[in-house]
Design an enzyme around this catalytic site. Structure first.
Site, PDB file in Angstrom:
ATOM      1  N   HIS A 172       0.831  -1.209   0.000  1.00 19.96           N
ATOM      2  CA  HIS A 172       0.000   0.000   0.000  1.00 19.96           C
ATOM      3  C   HIS A 172       0.859   1.249   0.000  1.00 19.96           C
ATOM      4  CE1 HIS A 172      -2.693   3.184   1.312  1.00 19.96           C
ATOM      5  NE2 HIS A 172      -3.694   2.426   0.929  1.00 19.96           N
ATOM      6  N   HIS A 235      -7.473  -2.398  -3.692  1.00 19.54           N
ATOM      7  CA  HIS A 235      -6.227  -2.124  -4.413  1.00 19.54           C
ATOM      8  C   HIS A 235      -5.773  -3.350  -5.209  1.00 19.54           C
ATOM      9  CE1 HIS A 235      -5.493   1.876  -2.981  1.00 19.54           C
ATOM     10  NE2 HIS A 235      -5.562   1.513  -1.721  1.00 19.54           N
TER      11      HIS A 235
END
Length: 294
Positions: A172, A235
């Protein structure tokens, strides 16, 4: 007299069982994750929960999410998940006085720091309701953690992968806090272990652009994609493996490479679970009784 003795014996047994049950409920575990609202990503957290249920049988295990956005979204859908403050209230309601809090964050970055502040603030506002609050650090804090996690991640790579095929992991990252440095350290270690294994991040300085350039330079023909995240959420599904032009998968395909994605969160990896469990068991960081610096 025999009846009285039998009655007293039964009463003593009931009292012993009650005391035993009370002692068991005095200990508890609070698992704190960033969270997910995607059903397809939740199994990674469930797998961690199952590992803790096995390691701490007959012990209450409470969950909290640090993401306000995710908790609010789940609440609108009819599912309640505790905030850290609410989870502490629940632990106290259950009679837990010896609490082990385990961060399920990847690194000691922004979300972990925020959780620490919330715990300390709650303890200062409501002193005395817990005898001990031991805090377990995130997945990656030490060299041992790095080695253990790398072993676990490498063991998850597809067996059919060939020597000239690459693996690209998506973390991330963050534009704030120490996440940039931690991601860079892990990326370097992974690449030193295998020159065709790369780690980049969605946010921060460790972008995918440099990885794509390296893959082109090495004329890689096939790339395996995996999330380097506790859960394979939005994501992973979209930025990593999605059909949009700017996803990593689309950019690799546009560069002429074959792409195969494994969308399994790190939380489902038994080796990763063992690191979290080790942190929970080994921590001596008692926030209820912080040690003074020498």
């Amino acid at each position: 007299m025999r009846h009285l003795a039998s009655f007293l014996s039964s009463l003593l047994l009931v009292l012993c069982l009650a005391v035993s049950a009370q002692a068991a409920s005095a200990n508890g575990v609070l698992l704190v994750a960033f969270g997910t609202s995607m059903d397809s990503a939740k199994p990674a957290l469930d797998d961690i929960g199952n590992a803790y249920a096995k390691a701490y049988p007959d012990t209450p295990i409470v969950w909290a999410y640090t993401s306000d956005i995710i908790r609010n979204k789940l609440a609108r859908e009819g599912t309640r998940v505790f905030s850290v403050r609410e989870a502490l209230d629940e632990c106290a309601r259950l009679g837990i006085v010896n609490l082990r809090v385990q961060s399920l964050h990847l690194m000691p970055a922004e979300e972990y720091t925020m959780m620490q502040r919330l715990l300390v603030r709650d303890l200062s506002l409501k002193p005395g309701r817990f005898d001990h609050v031991w805090l377990g650090v995130p997945l990656l804090e030490s060299r041992q953690d790095l080695n253990d996690v790398m072993d676990a991640v490498f063991a998850s790579f597809p067996r059919e992968r060939k020597a000239d095929e690459a693996v690209v992991l998506m973390g991330h990252g963050n534009n704030r806090g120490p996440a940039d440095l931690a991601i860079a350290c892990v990326a370097t270690a992974l690449n030193e272990k295998d020159p065709l294994v790369y780690l980049a991040a969605v946010e921060g300085a460790n972008s995918f652009d440099s990885v794509l350039a390296a893959l082109r330079e090495k004329k890689v023909k096939k790339v395996y994609l995996q999330p380097f995240m506790i859960v394979a959420g939005d994501h992973a599904r979209n930025d990593l493996a999605g059909a949009e032009e700017d996803s990593w998968a689309s950019q690799l395909k546009a560069a002429g490479m074959e792409v195969e994605a494994n969308l399994t969160g790190l939380g489902s990896n038994p080796g990763v679970q063992k690191v979290f469990l080790r942190h929970t068991a080994d921590t001596k960081d008692d926030l209820a009784h912080p040690k003074k610096a020498d």
